[in-house]
Design a protein around this motif. Structure first.
Motif, PDB file in Angstrom:
ATOM      1  N   SER A   1      30.215 -24.695 -44.887  1.00  0.00           N
ATOM      2  CA  SER A   1      31.324 -23.883 -45.387  1.00  0.00           C
ATOM      3  C   SER A   1      32.623 -24.703 -45.375  1.00  0.00           C
TER       4      SER A   1
ATOM      5  N   GLU B   1      31.941 -25.008 -48.646  1.00  0.00           N
ATOM      6  CA  GLU B   1      31.067 -25.316 -49.771  1.00  0.00           C
ATOM      7  C   GLU B   1      29.857 -24.380 -49.753  1.00  0.00           C
ATOM      8  N   PRO B   2      29.318 -24.044 -50.924  1.00  0.00           N
ATOM      9  CA  PRO B   2      28.132 -23.175 -50.948  1.00  0.00           C
ATOM     10  C   PRO B   2      26.912 -23.885 -50.381  1.00  0.00           C
ATOM     11  N   THR B   3      25.955 -23.114 -49.920  1.00  0.00           N
ATOM     12  CA  THR B   3      24.714 -23.640 -49.366  1.00  0.00           C
ATOM     13  C   THR B   3      23.553 -23.103 -50.177  1.00  0.00           C
ATOM     14  N   HIS B   4      22.705 -24.002 -50.673  1.00  0.00           N
ATOM     15  CA  HIS B   4      21.519 -23.626 -51.449  1.00  0.00           C
ATOM     16  C   HIS B   4      20.286 -23.839 -50.581  1.00  0.00           C
TER      17      HIS B   4
ATOM     18  N   ARG C   1      21.317 -18.503 -51.993  1.00  0.00           N
ATOM     19  CA  ARG C   1      22.608 -19.190 -52.104  1.00  0.00           C
ATOM     20  C   ARG C   1      23.656 -18.430 -51.303  1.00  0.00           C
TER      21      ARG C   1
ATOM     22  N   THR D   1      27.647 -18.194 -50.402  1.00  0.00           N
ATOM     23  CA  THR D   1      28.935 -18.588 -50.967  1.00  0.00           C
ATOM     24  C   THR D   1      30.056 -17.838 -50.259  1.00  0.00           C
ATOM     25  N   ARG D   2      31.101 -18.546 -49.947  1.00  0.00           N
ATOM     26  CA  ARG D   2      32.298 -17.922 -49.383  1.00  0.00           C
ATOM     27  C   ARG D   2      33.265 -17.617 -50.521  1.00  0.00           C
ATOM     28  N   THR D   3      33.638 -16.349 -50.676  1.00  0.00           N
ATOM     29  CA  THR D   3      34.538 -15.931 -51.753  1.00  0.00           C
ATOM     30  C   THR D   3      35.742 -15.208 -51.155  1.00  0.00           C
TER      31      THR D   3
ATOM     32  N   GLU E   1      28.977 -14.021 -49.622  1.00  0.00           N
ATOM     33  CA  GLU E   1      27.956 -13.520 -50.547  1.00  0.00           C
ATOM     34  C   GLU E   1      26.637 -14.246 -50.323  1.00  0.00           C
TER      35      GLU E   1
END
Length: 473
Positions: free
Chosen positions: A317, A319-322, A338, A340-342, A347
Motif C-alpha cells: 500500500s 500501490e494496488p496488490t494483485h 485485487r 486497492t486503496r481509494t 476495495e
C-alpha cells in the motif's frame, strides 16, 4: 523440443546441486546472478545468453503440478519447483536446460518436465563468433524475450498450460512500462490459464497461435495474423474486414460449464482489517471448502492465509496488490483478487471461476444466500454472476468459446441509496428483485435467469440503464 524445462524435487536444490546443474555446459560458460540472486544466467563465451535458472520455489498447494503441467508432484506434500529456460537463439541451449534440470532431479530426487528433456550429460556449447554480441535485455526484464522490436516483445512458449508465472508477469510489467506490446507465440495444443488470459485481454497484447493453414492467428479472437512492421497484426480482406482462422471456429462446443462470480467489497481503513474473508466466504459457499492456496503468480505456492495476504497488501500500500487463489485438485476453482486503496476506503475486487462437468450440478441456488451474506458481513457494493459453456479445468483453448450468460446482479446498499430504494426495487422489467440487508438501508439482488438464455443480456442492459437514470434526490 520445448525451451522450458522444470525440475520438481521433494528436497530443496542446495548449493552443491545448483553448482552441478550449472556445470552441465562445462567450466567455460559464464554465470551471473540478477534480481538479487533470484535468477542465474549461463552465457556463452561471446556473451550470448543460453539458459536462465530461477530460484527454487516451494509449492505448498496440492494439485499445482497436475493443473499446470499434467504431471504428478514427486511427493504428496510440499515440493520445490525450479524453472530452467533456454534461449531459442542457440540450438545447444535446449539440451543444456534439460541437463541442468536433470542434474537437479538426480541429486535431490523428483521428476523433470517434460520427461524426455532430462539428461545429466555435459552439453557442448558454441564458441564465440566474430561480429556476434550479446543483446541486452529489454528494460531490465528477465530473462530476455525471444524477439524485441521498437513496438513489441515476443515470447515463444510451449507448455500444456501457459500460466501467469512470475517470469511472464515481470515481462508483461516491463513491456507495459516501456510502451511495448507483449505477444506470446505458442503451438496450437497450448492452453492459457485464466489469470494469463485476463492479463492478455485487449490489444496490443496478443496470444499468437501457430497454424499450418493460415500461419498464425489470435488465440482469443480468431483473427488471422501476419508479422508486419515488427509486430503481429490482423490480416484484412479487400473490404478491410479481419479474416478469421478456421481452426478458431471449427471446434465443437463443450457441455462443461464455468460459473463466474465477480464482486467488489468496500471496507473502511482499519488497523484490524483482515482481507480475503469475502473471497473465502464465496469460495466456501460455492464449493463447500475455503481456498487451498494463494500467491502473486502461478504456480500458486502458499497455503491459504488471510493474515499473510493482508500483510502483503499492507506492505504494498498505497500501490494496488494483485493476487491469485486456487482450490484443491478435486474441484477446479480459481480467482483473481485485487486490493486497492481509494478515497472511499479499501476495495477488494474478486473474480471467482468454478468449473463444472457435464453431469455436475452448478450451485446456482447458493448465489442468492451468498449475496445476502456478502451484503450483511463484507460490505458488498456490486456482484455479477454468469454461466458459460467452457472447460471444467478452467483453461482457455485457442478456439471459440461461447460468451457468458447473466445469472444475477446485486447492488449494494450504497448503490441503492444513490438510485433511491423505491426506484431500485421497481425496475420496469419482468423480474422480482430481492431486498437484502436492513429495511432502512437495503441492498437489492436481481435474479436474471439460469444462465441458459442469452436474452438475459438485454434484461441486464435495461436494468443497468434504469439504475443509471435514477432521478437525483
Amino acid at each position: 523440443m520445448t525451451k522450458d524445462v522444470i525440475a520438481l524435487t521433494p528436497r530443496m536444490p542446495d548449493t552443491w546441486a545448483l553448482l552441478a546443474g550449472l556445470y552441465a555446459g562445462g567450466p567455460d560458460l559464464g554465470a551471473e546472478a540478477s534480481h538479487d540472486g533470484a535468477v542465474i544466467r549461463l552465457s556463452a563465451r561471446d556473451g550470448r545468453p543460453l539458459v536462465s535458472l530461477d530460484a527454487p520455489l516451494l509449492v505448498q498447494v496440492p494439485g499445482e503440478a497436475e493443473r499446470l503441467l499434467g504431471v504428478r508432484a514427486p511427493v504428496q506434500g510440499p515440493f520445490w519447483w525450479t524453472e530452467v529456460r533456454a534461449s531459442t537463439a542457440v540450438p545447444e541451449a535446449a539440451p543444456l536446460a534439460g541437463s541442468v534440470a536433470g542434474r537437479l532431479a538426480a541429486l535431490r530426487g523428483g521428476v523433470v518436465w517434460p520427461p524426455e528433456a532430462a539428461t545429466t550429460d555435459v552439453v557442448g556449447t558454441p564458441e564465440g563468433k566474430e561480429g556476434v554480441t550479446a543483446r541486452p535485455e529489454p528494460g531490465g526484464a528477465q530473462p530476455a524475450v525471444d524477439v524485441l522490436t521498437g513496438t513489441t516483445a515476443v515470447v515463444l512458449a510451449d507448455r500444456p498450460v501457459l500460466a501467469l508465472t512470475a517470469w511472464l508477469s515481470d515481462i508483461l510489467r516491463t513491456a507495459t512500462a516501456g510502451g511495448l506490446a507483449l505477444q506470446i507465440v505458442t503451438p496450437p495444443h497450448v492452453r492459457l490459464s485464466l489469470p494469463l488470459r485476463t492479463a492478455l485481454t485487449g490489444a496490443p497484447n496478443r496470444w499468437v497461435v501457430q497454424d499450418p493453414a493460415c500461419g498464425y492467428y489470435d488465440g482469443l479472437s480468431g483473427a488471422v495474423l501476419r508479422w508486419q512492421d515488427g509486430t503481429f497484426a490482423p490480416v484484412r480482406d479487400e473490404a478491410g474486414e479481419t479474416l478469421t482462422a478456421e481452426a478458431f471456429t471449427g471446434a465443437p462446443p463443450t457441455a462443461e460449464r464455468q460459473l463466474v462470480v465477480a464482486f467488489r467489497t468496500l471496507h473502511e481503513p482499519d488497523d484490524d482489517l483482515v482481507l480475503g474473508r469475502s473471497l473465502a466466504t464465496a469460495w466456501t459457499a460455492l464449493t463447500g471448502s475455503p481456498p487451498a492456496g494463494w500467491g502473486t503468480a502461478e504456480p500458486v505456492n502458499l497455503p491459504w492465509s488471510e493474515r499473510q495476504l493482508t500483510g502483503l497488501a499492507r506492505e504494498r500500500s498505497p500501490e494496488p496488490t494483485h493476487l491469485l487463489a486456487v482450490g484443491g485438485p478435486g474441484r477446479p476453482a480459481i480467482a483473481t483478487h485485487r486490493v486497492t486503496r481509494t478515497g472511499q476506503g479499501i476495495e477488494e475486487d474478486v473474480t471467482f471461476a468454478l468449473g463444472c462437468g457435464e453431469d455436475e450440478p452448478v450451485p446456482l441456488d447458493a448465489i442468492g444466500p451468498l449475496a445476502r451474506t456478502l451484503v450483511a458481513e463484507h460490505g458488498l457494493t456490486t456482484m455479477f454472476t454468469s454461466l458459460r459453456r467452457a472447460r471444467r479445468d478452467l483453461t482457455v483453448p485457442p478456439h471459440f468459446e461461447a460468451p457468458p450468460v447473466p445469472v444475477s446482479y446485486t447492488l449494494g446498499a450504497a448503490g441503492v441509496r444513490a438510485a433511491g430504494p423505491d426506484y431500485a426495487l421497481r425496475p420496469p422489467l419482468a423480474l422480482t428483485p430481492q431486498r437484502l440487508g436492513p429495511p432502512a438501508d437495503p441492498a437489492v439482488h436481481y435474479p436474471l435467469g439460469d444462465g441458459t438464455d442469452a436474452g438475459s443480456w438485454v434484461t441486464l442492459q435495461h436494468l443497468t440503464a434504469h439504475l443509471e437514470s435514477a432521478p437525483e434526490s
